[in-house]
Design an enzyme around this catalytic site. Structure first.
Site, PDB file in Angstrom:
ATOM      1  CE  LYS A  19       0.589   1.372   4.581  1.00 47.98           C
ATOM      2  NZ  LYS A  19       1.333   2.564   4.985  1.00 47.98           N
ATOM      3  N   PRO A 102       8.845  -4.422  -0.145  1.00 51.12           N
ATOM      4  CG  PRO A 102       9.483  -2.284  -0.799  1.00 51.12           C
ATOM      5  CD  PRO A 102       8.594  -3.420  -1.189  1.00 51.12           C
ATOM      6  CB  ALA A 104      11.978  -1.314   7.440  1.00 49.18           C
ATOM      7  N   GLY A 106       7.116   1.383   5.021  1.00 50.81           N
ATOM      8  CA  GLY A 106       5.846   2.105   5.106  1.00 50.81           C
ATOM      9  C   GLY A 106       4.850   1.608   4.077  1.00 50.81           C
ATOM     10  CB  ALA A 108       1.117  -2.096   5.179  1.00 55.97           C
ATOM     11  N   GLY A 109       3.922  -4.342   4.295  1.00 59.31           N
ATOM     12  CA  GLY A 109       4.137  -5.714   3.826  1.00 59.31           C
ATOM     13  C   GLY A 109       3.810  -6.752   4.901  1.00 59.31           C
ATOM     14  CB  SER A 111       0.026  -4.897   7.960  1.00 61.47           C
ATOM     15  OG  SER A 111       0.746  -4.231   8.966  1.00 61.47           O
ATOM     16  CG  ASP A 144      -0.626   0.062   8.365  1.00 60.35           C
ATOM     17  OD1 ASP A 144      -1.446   0.982   8.488  1.00 60.35           O
ATOM     18  OD2 ASP A 144       0.589   0.235   8.184  1.00 60.35           O
TER      19      ASP A 144
HETATM   20  O1  C5P Z   1       0.223  -1.235  15.246  1.00 60.97           O
HETATM   21  P1  C5P Z   1       1.642  -1.433  14.838  1.00 60.97           P
HETATM   22  O2  C5P Z   1       2.322  -2.521  15.605  1.00 60.97           O
HETATM   23  O3  C5P Z   1       1.813  -1.604  13.362  1.00 60.97           O
HETATM   24  O4  C5P Z   1       2.387  -0.080  15.201  1.00 60.97           O
HETATM   25  C1  C5P Z   1       3.792   0.029  15.233  1.00 60.97           C
HETATM   26  C2  C5P Z   1       4.176   1.227  16.069  1.00 60.97           C
HETATM   27  O5  C5P Z   1       3.754   2.424  15.421  1.00 60.97           O
HETATM   28  C3  C5P Z   1       3.506   1.287  17.431  1.00 60.97           C
HETATM   29  O6  C5P Z   1       4.295   0.633  18.387  1.00 60.97           O
HETATM   30  C4  C5P Z   1       3.419   2.776  17.710  1.00 60.97           C
HETATM   31  O7  C5P Z   1       4.631   3.241  18.223  1.00 60.97           O
HETATM   32  C5  C5P Z   1       3.249   3.385  16.336  1.00 60.97           C
HETATM   33  N1  C5P Z   1       1.852   3.709  15.999  1.00 60.97           N
HETATM   34  C6  C5P Z   1       1.233   4.800  16.603  1.00 60.97           C
HETATM   35  N2  C5P Z   1      -0.056   5.103  16.279  1.00 60.97           N
HETATM   36  C7  C5P Z   1      -0.739   4.392  15.367  1.00 60.97           C
HETATM   37  C8  C5P Z   1      -0.129   3.291  14.737  1.00 60.97           C
HETATM   38  C9  C5P Z   1       1.179   2.977  15.066  1.00 60.97           C
HETATM   39  O8  C5P Z   1       1.842   5.486  17.448  1.00 60.97           O
HETATM   40  N3  C5P Z   1      -1.985   4.734  15.066  1.00 60.97           N
END
Ligand code: C5P
Length: 293
Positions: A19, A102, A104, A106, A108-109, A111, A144
């Site tokens: 995405k 890829p 890291a 952004g 969402a691979g 997810s 995500d």
């Molecule tokens: O939900 P996920 O594990 O993908 O999020 C990774 C990190 O991104 C979280 O630990 C948090 O630090 C940050 N995050 C956030 N607010 C969101 C989504 C992610 O602060 N809405």
């Protein structure tokens, strides 16, 4: 959904997309440490491929990318554990994961792989779970994950788990560059300041629904970009270079480090990608959004 399902013998194959975020705004910081956000996401046709097979017992996950941990922290492994816990089914399963999205970046691979795993086990184990149920379970695995049950385009709010599909009639031509270094979502979010005047998603939503890609290009917005620029020289360099790219607009995706351009046509996208590959900036992908329906 935009996942593609097929069978090869007794194996279930799922291809699941990446995405990009056309709009990402931070609305506040929550007591649980997460951020309240409003983001418009579109799936892009760059797919991870997962092959599922029943086995006697236990869980086996293998990956084409040696850098990806396939231990208990892997999102596919966690998704399997969650489905077992919720369904009470103990049947063994093996998953072979071919990474193309890829990491890291952004995009969402991870997810997307988790969402694909929920959808695959729903089929394999005949669970008959609704997409709402799968999205709810997905939200427990990562912010995500729910999006992928409402793709190809959706607005996500809350932590990311409140999702509304968004019509997107136009074909969007993207060039995505993933510089050699990735970015950690957590460290990017930890540097965020909540804006006093958040930018509304509505103009972007309207432009997308109207198929006005010029406008979409002008409205691209990502509140995480500033924090990522401070963390990554590669993203800073890409943003600087992007000012001279022939495109409708450019932005970082999610928490980076992938940086994308929205182009006027497939030809423009191919030409820009050719130039960027010559500059040796990292991996370059030409992608479109999968069609609706
Ligand atoms: O939900 P996920 O594990 O993908 O999020 C990774 C990190 O991104 C979280 O630990 C948090 O630090 C940050 N995050 C956030 N607010 C969101 C989504 C992610 O602060 N809405």
């Amino acid at each position: 959904m935009t996942m593609l399902f097929s069978h090869e013998g007794n194996r279930l194959i799922v291809q699941t997309p990446g995405k990009v975020n056309l709009h990402l705004e931070i609305l506040g910081k929550r007591p649980d440490g997460y951020h309240e956000l409003e983001t418009l996401i579109v799936a892009v046709g760059l797919y991870d491929r997962l092959e599922f097979q029943q086995q006697e017992s236990g869980t086996t996950v293998t990956s084409s990318d040696p850098e990806l941990s396939v231990g208990d922290d892997n999102l596919v492994t966690r998704a399997i554990a969650l489905v077992r816990q919720e369904s009470g089914i103990e049947t063994g399963v093996s998953v072979s994961l071919e990474k193309r999205i890829p990491m890291a970046a952004g995009m969402a691979g991870g997810s997307s792989d988790a969402a694909a795993t929920l959808a695959a086990l729903n089929l394999l184990w005949g669970l008959n779970w609704s997409r709402e149920r799968m999205a709810e379970l997905g939200g427990r695995l990562g912010s995500d994950v729910p999006f992928f049950f409402y793709a190809p385009a959706a607005i996500c709010r809350g932590r990311g788990e409140i999702v509304t599909s968004c019509p997107c009639p136009a074909v969007l031509h993207f060039v995505v560059v993933r510089p050699r270094e990735g970015l950690s979502t957590k460290s990017v979010f930890s540097r965020i300041t909540v804006p006093d005047e958040p930018v509304s998603v509505s103009p972007m939503e309207n432009a997308l629904q109207a198929g006005d890609t010029e406008k979409v290009g002008q409205l691209l917005h990502n509140r995480l970009e500033e924090a990522s620029l401070a963390l990554s020289e590669a993203v800073t360099d890409l943003q600087r270079r992007a000012n001279s790219w022939n495109c409708l607009g450019h932005r970082m995706s999610g928490s980076g480090s992938a940086y994308f351009a929205l182009c006027r046509s497939a030809e423009d996208a191919d030409e820009l990608a050719r130039q960027l590959r010559e500059q040796n900036l990292g991996s370059v992908f030409v992608v479109t959004n999968p069609s609706q329906g």
